[in-house]
Design a protein around this motif. Structure first.
Motif, mmCIF file in Angstrom:
data_model
loop_
_atom_site.group_PDB
_atom_site.id
_atom_site.type_symbol
_atom_site.label_atom_id
_atom_site.label_comp_id
_atom_site.label_asym_id
_atom_site.label_seq_id
_atom_site.Cartn_x
_atom_site.Cartn_y
_atom_site.Cartn_z
ATOM 1 N N ASP A 565 22.254 21.316 47.710
ATOM 2 C CA ASP A 565 22.556 22.724 47.457
ATOM 3 C C ASP A 565 23.425 22.935 46.230
ATOM 4 N N ARG A 570 18.884 27.846 43.326
ATOM 5 C CA ARG A 570 18.461 28.033 44.715
ATOM 6 C C ARG A 570 19.690 28.370 45.556
ATOM 7 N N VAL A 572 22.250 29.464 48.321
ATOM 8 C CA VAL A 572 22.175 29.459 49.784
ATOM 9 C C VAL A 572 23.482 29.994 50.352
ATOM 10 N N GLY A 591 16.439 31.292 56.954
ATOM 11 C CA GLY A 591 15.366 31.629 56.035
ATOM 12 C C GLY A 591 15.402 33.063 55.556
ATOM 13 N N ARG A 592 16.207 33.912 56.212
ATOM 14 C CA ARG A 592 16.311 35.309 55.758
ATOM 15 C C ARG A 592 17.196 35.381 54.514
ATOM 16 N N GLN A 593 17.229 36.542 53.885
ATOM 17 C CA GLN A 593 17.986 36.698 52.646
ATOM 18 C C GLN A 593 19.147 37.676 52.811
ATOM 19 N N THR A 595 22.382 39.523 50.137
ATOM 20 C CA THR A 595 22.952 39.628 48.789
ATOM 21 C C THR A 595 24.391 40.118 48.899
ATOM 22 N N HIS A 608 19.897 36.853 45.396
ATOM 23 C CA HIS A 608 19.454 36.789 46.787
ATOM 24 C C HIS A 608 19.723 35.375 47.322
ATOM 25 N N PHE A 609 20.572 35.308 48.333
ATOM 26 C CA PHE A 609 20.927 34.028 48.949
ATOM 27 C C PHE A 609 20.055 33.790 50.181
ATOM 28 N N ARG A 610 19.563 32.578 50.307
ATOM 29 C CA ARG A 610 18.789 32.211 51.488
ATOM 30 C C ARG A 610 19.738 31.675 52.556
ATOM 31 N N ILE A 612 20.862 29.456 55.381
ATOM 32 C CA ILE A 612 20.441 28.129 55.854
ATOM 33 C C ILE A 612 21.117 27.731 57.160
#
Length: 820
Positions: A565, A570, A572, A591-593, A595, A608-610, A612
């Motif tokens: 990470d 990418r 997270v 898996g959702r996003q 901000t 946009h952060f995923r 985890i």
């Protein structure tokens, strides 16, 4: 005057003739007055003494406020402050300021210092001038001319040995050179004495309509009102400024400001410095006043018993022509003879107690407040002397005034001591003592029960064998700050993990409990947007891989941060259970996003952060406050900051790791400072220290009240037994059993106990409601506490009743009858 002096001499002779009585009364009053003097000194220092600035009553703090999201007092954005300054006429001067920590390099050594960034106008607001050199001027607010510094007097003495040639010398802050231009006066502290340096607050010109919660908020503002202007006028003018700001901002970011009930708050600057301590201080003062009242009632009871024993003397004085006024004046002077030495001893006791109170957690706040006694404390002590003299004399005086002098002469004084009125008065005093003791014990019990509930709160993370420290690295000129910091942090963690005894090592932007978390608005694509009236605000922390393991924070879903990470391409995030339950009920957030409003990419678009992982919710702030917001965690490898804290989970006593951790930091980069070492256990204890100090003092006062009540019951029943010796002897001679006499005396005490408890428990409930804002998960009418008070008072009272009753039961009938 001659009459007063004669009464004084006579009163002193009377006290000298009964030294045991005098000592008991003076000690009782000294305890009550001493407790009041110490606590009033604290109250005086915080609430009554002027702040150490010129005309401090004109100083006010200006905050922005968003109560709809639980932020009644936030920082002030530069744009909002500029609009407020232009749109008001009540302020003589105003300034923005912000505290920052920097690395100071001097003579090859690096140390962390607290600096205050401010505009030149701050010195006008505070009306302070340097004792050496000069203050900032308007030119120092400009870029290129802002690399100057002003030293605090203590820092000047500590670092430069008081060298008057310090003006013009250069110092290095975060690797940049600053020129010293002045030294502030000795004793000056703003906003507290942790600040060692003042530097200009430079900020680039901002667009008038720029978003006011994006990057330039959280500054603090202070202003000085013009002579004759009021806080109410300032609030009214700022309300009009708010309306004009909303008209400018809404076209840019929608109705967020309007829907969130955004606005300005104006408060006396003292309220900011007190930080919510006022209720605790007033509660403490209220408790000690009850103790003083109990001490007065106790001494009044002793004086009444003594007066009733002197009725023959009073009858003779009446027969010789003494007027009722002369007798009343004599009683008042005798009360003064007890009150004055009691007050002197009490003030001395209060002086020593003040040191204990300061060390226990109620010390003056970092140099701004001073708790040393002054003329106000002296005036307070004088007022207590008069109050004690009046209260301790009024009942004996009242008893004398109700008796006919002719009756005194005819009875030789014997009738007064055994009169129903005298008995009722003494019993009423004991009932009052029991009631006051019940109220004191009830209030103390509620606070202690509340503290026990607070101490039992699970913070959500482990505090055992955890060491924390604050790290500050200077900005790098050779490569982007984020890359330099990320590389340094990885080196640091690798080095610390190799220290023998280290289990886990991690980084966090704000240590839970020790420092409040960062806050900011966030959005969830498809569910809530930043312009939505319900757009939420959450707590945010930047942490490294291993943080959750170091504090044993449970992972509920997904995974934590790892080596995969590190890339910002990418991004997270990890969220806590509270945030997940709010926005993803019954489903997995993995898996959702999500901000965050203040984080944007190079194109100024939201990142946009995923999500985890999901972890358990912890108490990031005070244990007394339930986590009101969700928490989201960012990876320090992706978004490192210059100021961060170290968290080390150890297999050995954490204090033993301080030296090797310092060595690792120094070996990697000697320009990096590490300070404020503390164990998590100590951090948690310090967060409760002030509450614990207040609870301990209240408990001491309640126990003192309990002792005074027991002494009052014992003295009254001892007096009753002494008055009823003949009656007891006759009863025993006629065949009464010792147990019958035992019950006869105890029954009188139980009657007083029953009445006193009924009144006292009602007072305890009223007191509980008055301190309800300081209670944690405890009702003002908590049955467990009230039952405990009833049991404790009953046991103490029964013991106090049993001792004189036992003496009556052991009387020899013949001796008892013959003695009378």
């Amino acid at each position: 005057m001659s009459g007063f002096l004669n009464d004084l001499r006579f009163g002193l002779r009377q006290l000298a003739a009964k030294p045991g009585f005098a000592v008991a009364a003076i000690v009782t009053l000294a305890l009550g007055i001493g407790a009041n003097t110490a606590v009033f000194s604290v109250l005086n220092g915080y609430l009554l003494k002027p702040l150490p600035y010129s005309q401090p009553q004109q100083l006010v703090a200006i905050n922005e406020s968003v109560p709809a999201i639980g932020e009644p007092y936030t920082g002030v954005s530069i744009n909002s402050f500029t609009d407020a300054r232009k749109g008001t006429s009540v302020f003589e001067s105003s300034a923005l300021y912000a505290e920052e920590d920097h690395n100071l390099t001097l003579n090859g050594r690096t140390q962390r210092v607290t600096t205050l960034k401010t505009r030149a106008t701050l010195f006008d607001v505070l009306r302070v001038k340097p004792v050496i050199g000069r203050a900032f001027d308007a030119a120092n607010d400009e870029k290129g001319r802002n690399k100057v510094a002003i030293l605090s007097y203590a820092f000047w003495q500590r670092t430069f040995g008081g060298d008057r040639d310090v003006v013009g010398r250069s110092i290095k802050l975060d690797g940049e050179r600053y020129r010293v231009i002045g030294v502030l006066p000795k004793g000056f502290a703003f906003p507290d004495n942790r600040v060692s340096l003042w530097t200009p607050f430079y900020f680039p010109p901002l667009g008038t309509n720029q978003c006011r919660t994006c990057g330039w908020d959280n500054q603090r503002a202070i202003a000085r009102l013009k002579p004759g202007a009021s806080i109410a006028q300032a609030r009214a003018q700022l309300a009009r400024v708010r309306s004009s700001i909303i008209k400018k901002v809404i076209p840019l970011i929608g109705n967020w400001y309007k829907q969130k009930d955004w606005g300005f708050k104006v408060r006396p600057y003292r309220d900011v410095l007190l930080g919510g301590r006022t209720p605790l201080l007033l509660i403490l003062q209220g408790f000690v006043l009850l103790v003083l009242l109990m001490a007065c009632v106790n001494v009044a009871n002793l004086l009444l018993a003594r007066i009733l024993g002197r009725t023959h003397e009073i009858a003779m004085r009446t027969a010789l022509g003494a007027s009722r006024w002369a007798l009343i004046r004599q009683m008042f002077v005798e009360g003064l003879c007890l009150a004055v030495p009691g007050a002197l001893a009490g003030v001395a006791l209060g002086w020593f107690s003040l040191t204990f109170i300061q060390n226990a957690g109620l010390g003056a706040r970092l140099g701004v407040f001073t708790l040393t006694p002054d003329w106000r404390v002296g005036l307070f002590a004088l007022g207590m002397v008069l109050l004690v003299a009046i209260v301790t004399s009024v009942l004996p005086i009242r008893q004398l005034s109700r008796n006919d002098p002719q009756m005194l002469l005819q009875s030789g004084g014997r009738a007064v001591g055994g009169s129903r009125g005298a008995k009722r008065t003494r019993s009423a005093l004991v009932v009052a003592e029991i009631a006051l003791a019940a109220a004191l014990l009830g209030g103390a019990g509620l606070l202690v029960h509340s503290l026990a509930r607070l101490q039992a709160v699970d913070p959500g993370f482990s505090t055992n064998n955890v060491l924390t420290a604050d790290i500050l690295i200077p900005p790098s000129k050779n490569q982007p700050d984020s890359a330099a910091r990320a590389h340094y942090y990885q080196q640091l963690l690798n080095g610390i993990r190799r220290i023998p005894g280290v289990g886990h090592a991690a980084l966090v932007s704000n240590v839970p409990i020790k420092n409040p978390p960062d806050t900011g608005g966030y959005t969830i694509p498809g569910r809530v947007s930043v312009t939505d009236a319900k757009a939420p605000v959450g707590n945010a922390e930047t942490v490294s891989a291993g943080f959750f393991a170091a504090l044993n924070i449970p992972l509920l879903r997904g995974r934590t941060f790892g080596l995969q990470d590190t890339s910002k391409s990418r991004p997270v995030a990890i969220i806590d259970q509270k945030l997940a339950d709010k926005w993803f009920p019954g489903e997995s957030p993995i898996g959702r996003q999500i901000t965050f409003g203040w984080i944007k990419d190079q194109n100024h678009k939201r990142v946009h952060f995923r999500i985890i992982g999901e972890v358990a919710t912890i108490h990031s702030g005070s244990l007394a406050d339930a986590p009101a917001r969700g928490m989201f965690y960012l990876d320090s490898a992706q978004y490192p900051s210059s100021g961060i804290s170290l968290v080390v989970k150890s297999r050995v006593p954490p204090e033993t790791l301080i030296k090797p951790v310092k060595q690792v930091v120094n070996n990697i980069n000697p320009l990096v400072s590490i300070s404020n070492f503390s164990t998590m256990h100590d951090t948690l204890a310090r967060s409760l220290a002030e509450r614990e100090a207040v609870m301990a003092l209240v408990l001491v006062f309640a126990c003192l009240g309990l002792v005074l009540a027991a002494v009052g019951v014992y003295s009254v029943l001892s007096y009753v037994v002494g008055q009823r010796v003949t009656e007891c002897g006759v009863r025993l001679a006629l065949g009464a059993l010792p147990g019958d006499l035992l019950w006869l005396i105890i029954r009188d005490g139980l009657k007083m106990l029953a009445i006193g408890l009924c009144v006292g428990l009602l007072l305890a409930v009223v007191l509980g409601y008055s301190i309800s804002s300081q209670l944690f998960n405890v009702a003002p009418f908590d049955p467990v506490t009230l039952a405990g008070v009833a049991v404790a008072l009953s046991v103490i009272t029964v013991v106090a009743c049993y001792l004189p009753a036992r003496r009556a039961a052991k009387l020899d009938p013949a001796v008892a009858i013959l003695e009378q």
